[in-house]
Design a protein around this motif. Sequence first.
Motif, PDB file in Angstrom:
ATOM      1  N   SER A 230      30.859  -9.334  38.668  1.00 50.84           N
ATOM      2  CA  SER A 230      29.490  -8.807  38.584  1.00 50.84           C
ATOM      3  C   SER A 230      28.590  -9.587  37.628  1.00 50.84           C
ATOM      4  O   SER A 230      27.384  -9.375  37.612  1.00 50.84           O
ATOM      5  CB  SER A 230      29.520  -7.325  38.184  1.00 50.84           C
ATOM      6  OG  SER A 230      30.130  -7.184  36.911  1.00 50.84           O
ATOM      7  N   ILE A 231      29.147 -10.489  36.821  1.00 52.18           N
ATOM      8  CA  ILE A 231      28.306 -11.250  35.876  1.00 52.18           C
ATOM      9  C   ILE A 231      28.145 -12.709  36.287  1.00 52.18           C
ATOM     10  O   ILE A 231      27.492 -13.487  35.587  1.00 52.18           O
ATOM     11  CB  ILE A 231      28.843 -11.179  34.423  1.00 52.18           C
ATOM     12  CG1 ILE A 231      30.176 -11.913  34.304  1.00 52.18           C
ATOM     13  CG2 ILE A 231      28.917  -9.731  33.941  1.00 52.18           C
ATOM     14  CD1 ILE A 231      30.515 -12.309  32.878  1.00 52.18           C
ATOM     15  N   ARG A 232      28.732 -13.121  37.402  1.00 53.39           N
ATOM     16  CA  ARG A 232      28.785 -14.538  37.780  1.00 53.39           C
ATOM     17  C   ARG A 232      27.418 -15.223  37.706  1.00 53.39           C
ATOM     18  O   ARG A 232      27.307 -16.322  37.171  1.00 53.39           O
ATOM     19  CB  ARG A 232      29.379 -14.707  39.170  1.00 53.39           C
ATOM     20  CG  ARG A 232      29.466 -16.193  39.578  1.00 53.39           C
ATOM     21  CD  ARG A 232      30.195 -16.412  40.887  1.00 53.39           C
ATOM     22  NE  ARG A 232      31.587 -16.033  40.719  1.00 53.39           N
ATOM     23  CZ  ARG A 232      32.172 -15.070  41.434  1.00 53.39           C
ATOM     24  NH1 ARG A 232      31.512 -14.416  42.354  1.00 53.39           N
ATOM     25  NH2 ARG A 232      33.430 -14.767  41.209  1.00 53.39           N
ATOM     26  N   ARG A 233      26.405 -14.613  38.235  1.00 51.66           N
ATOM     27  CA  ARG A 233      25.080 -15.247  38.289  1.00 51.66           C
ATOM     28  C   ARG A 233      24.613 -15.709  36.900  1.00 51.66           C
ATOM     29  O   ARG A 233      23.984 -16.756  36.767  1.00 51.66           O
ATOM     30  CB  ARG A 233      24.075 -14.271  38.899  1.00 51.66           C
ATOM     31  CG  ARG A 233      22.678 -14.854  39.041  1.00 51.66           C
ATOM     32  CD  ARG A 233      21.686 -13.811  39.488  1.00 51.66           C
ATOM     33  NE  ARG A 233      21.375 -12.974  38.338  1.00 51.66           N
ATOM     34  CZ  ARG A 233      21.084 -11.699  38.378  1.00 51.66           C
ATOM     35  NH1 ARG A 233      21.048 -11.059  39.519  1.00 51.66           N
ATOM     36  NH2 ARG A 233      20.809 -11.015  37.289  1.00 51.66           N
ATOM     37  N   ASP A 234      24.954 -14.958  35.864  1.00 53.20           N
ATOM     38  CA  ASP A 234      24.497 -15.265  34.509  1.00 53.20           C
ATOM     39  C   ASP A 234      25.587 -15.859  33.617  1.00 53.20           C
ATOM     40  O   ASP A 234      25.359 -16.089  32.438  1.00 53.20           O
ATOM     41  CB  ASP A 234      23.952 -13.991  33.847  1.00 53.20           C
ATOM     42  CG  ASP A 234      22.753 -13.436  34.591  1.00 53.20           C
ATOM     43  OD1 ASP A 234      21.893 -14.228  34.988  1.00 53.20           O
ATOM     44  OD2 ASP A 234      22.691 -12.203  34.776  1.00 53.20           O
ATOM     45  N   CYS A 235      26.765 -16.106  34.163  1.00 53.53           N
ATOM     46  CA  CYS A 235      27.922 -16.534  33.377  1.00 53.53           C
ATOM     47  C   CYS A 235      27.828 -18.009  32.963  1.00 53.53           C
ATOM     48  O   CYS A 235      27.636 -18.888  33.799  1.00 53.53           O
ATOM     49  CB  CYS A 235      29.187 -16.313  34.201  1.00 53.53           C
ATOM     50  SG  CYS A 235      30.701 -16.855  33.382  1.00 53.53           S
ATOM     51  N   ARG A 236      28.005 -18.266  31.679  1.00 57.35           N
ATOM     52  CA  ARG A 236      27.996 -19.646  31.148  1.00 57.35           C
ATOM     53  C   ARG A 236      29.076 -20.479  31.831  1.00 57.35           C
ATOM     54  O   ARG A 236      28.856 -21.620  32.191  1.00 57.35           O
ATOM     55  CB  ARG A 236      28.213 -19.619  29.634  1.00 57.35           C
ATOM     56  CG  ARG A 236      28.700 -20.907  29.034  1.00 57.35           C
ATOM     57  CD  ARG A 236      27.713 -21.909  28.528  1.00 57.35           C
ATOM     58  NE  ARG A 236      26.647 -21.407  27.729  1.00 57.35           N
ATOM     59  CZ  ARG A 236      25.430 -21.970  27.713  1.00 57.35           C
ATOM     60  NH1 ARG A 236      25.178 -23.034  28.450  1.00 57.35           N
ATOM     61  NH2 ARG A 236      24.481 -21.486  26.974  1.00 57.35           N
ATOM     62  N   TRP A 237      30.282 -19.919  31.976  1.00 56.66           N
ATOM     63  CA  TRP A 237      31.378 -20.690  32.566  1.00 56.66           C
ATOM     64  C   TRP A 237      31.072 -21.059  34.014  1.00 56.66           C
ATOM     65  O   TRP A 237      31.338 -22.168  34.442  1.00 56.66           O
ATOM     66  CB  TRP A 237      32.686 -19.920  32.496  1.00 56.66           C
ATOM     67  CG  TRP A 237      33.190 -19.672  31.103  1.00 56.66           C
ATOM     68  CD1 TRP A 237      32.626 -20.095  29.916  1.00 56.66           C
ATOM     69  CD2 TRP A 237      34.344 -18.951  30.739  1.00 56.66           C
ATOM     70  NE1 TRP A 237      33.375 -19.672  28.855  1.00 56.66           N
ATOM     71  CE2 TRP A 237      34.436 -18.965  29.320  1.00 56.66           C
ATOM     72  CE3 TRP A 237      35.324 -18.277  31.464  1.00 56.66           C
ATOM     73  CZ2 TRP A 237      35.472 -18.339  28.630  1.00 56.66           C
ATOM     74  CZ3 TRP A 237      36.351 -17.652  30.779  1.00 56.66           C
ATOM     75  CH2 TRP A 237      36.428 -17.687  29.377  1.00 56.66           C
TER      76      TRP A 237
END
Length: 145
Positions: free
Chosen positions: A103-110
């Motif tokens: 659910s955080i992929r869009r904003d994920c640094r990695w």
Amino acid sequence: MKDIAVDKTTLCPSARPESEDSVVFGIISGTVAEPRVTYLKQPLPITNELIAKASPITPAEIFRTAAACATKGCQHFDGQDCRLAMRIVEKLPPVAEELPPCSIRRDCRWWQQEGKAACMRCPQLITDNYNPSEVAIQVSKLAAS
């Protein structure tokens, strides 16, 4: 100089639960030898009640949490990239066969930095791991990769 608004929306998927505005995006499942993150459909804000439910172990043993990337305030950030993400991709084997439902992929640094390679390794990571493999120890160290 980077736009500060971008940094505020870029999330570290390995943030400490006590980080400001941190959210739980996964629960650690699997076994001690082979832990795996079960991803939540929506991130949940860290609350005192949620932290209490983790007791007597630390929240970082059972929750994967994300918070705004600290950039220069983080030991893993080299001024441009997350060295932790680079070491994860370089040293850990993939454990997912397809992109996990994160659910955080869009904003994920990695994800932004390493793409699919980071996501395929992410499910095996635990923030507070008291039984890490030798490779996990190498990955978490600050030594130059």
